[in-house]
Design an enzyme around this catalytic site. Sequence first.
Site, mmCIF file in Angstrom:
data_model
loop_
_atom_site.group_PDB
_atom_site.id
_atom_site.type_symbol
_atom_site.label_atom_id
_atom_site.label_comp_id
_atom_site.label_asym_id
_atom_site.label_seq_id
_atom_site.Cartn_x
_atom_site.Cartn_y
_atom_site.Cartn_z
ATOM 1 C CB SER A 10 26.530 -31.330 -37.273
ATOM 2 O OG SER A 10 26.002 -30.024 -37.194
ATOM 3 C CG ASP A 59 13.998 -30.673 -42.096
ATOM 4 O OD1 ASP A 59 14.688 -31.391 -42.848
ATOM 5 O OD2 ASP A 59 12.936 -31.071 -41.562
ATOM 6 C CE1 TYR A 150 23.399 -43.649 -46.512
ATOM 7 C CE2 TYR A 150 24.786 -45.459 -47.268
ATOM 8 C CZ TYR A 150 24.656 -44.169 -46.801
ATOM 9 O OH TYR A 150 25.770 -43.384 -46.627
ATOM 10 C CB SER A 151 21.887 -49.368 -51.815
ATOM 11 O OG SER A 151 22.734 -49.943 -50.843
ATOM 12 C CE LYS A 154 24.142 -41.201 -49.151
ATOM 13 N NZ LYS A 154 24.292 -39.737 -48.995
#
Length: 239
Positions: A10, A59, A150-151, A154
């Site tokens: 999306s 989900d 986040y780091s 990832k």
Amino acid sequence: MKRALITGASGGIGAAIGRRLADDGFHVILHANRNPAPAEGLVEEIRAAGGQAEVVVFDLTDRAGTAQAIAGLLEQGAIQVLVNNAGIHDDAVFPGMQPQQWDRVLDVSLNGFFNVTQPLTLPMLRTRWGRIITLSSVAAVTGNRGQVNYSAAKGALHAASKSLALELASRGVTVNVVAPGIIETAMSADHFDTASIRQMVPMQRAGTAAEVAALVAFLASDAAGYITGQVISINGGMA
């Protein structure tokens, strides 16, 4: 016709990937969760152009729900290209980061990767041809203030993908990571102005979602069959 599943379709990058893979002749399956309307609109666009596309809604942090959705997709045959694009960020400097901020970001990126990828792997292996491509970020390569969660998420995907590549290489399935820098999307427009981009990016511009999609499309092609276990940056020279 090979089938390709793109999670998080999306958003701007996911939509660009879906559009490009459809143009390249894949039957694309566009995943959405809370906001399926943009993916549904893209399906109409792809079909109007003569391509094949559908939407799947689940989900990916819900392991049982994801397994049920994936099982339904596999009834139509193996999915031979998987693009793990879904991800979120919830930024805060680490001393002030709340546990739920840490948990949610890792849940979507890392547990979501497992929940979607693991049940697709064996059917893909049986076809002896497959592509698993995971979207990461420059933040996992260089680090970024306010994005320890986040780091971490990832960066874990980098390591997971390298190990998975070793497990699957002999069966014709490649596993790679694409790590974008600043890309023109609705999300990035709220965080980076032109002056900041010129200072941060050696090319002095943001990348485009179409440029990211072109790299993903190459990795999904036969021509990229000897590339696996790689983290490929697309960031205008930032790192």
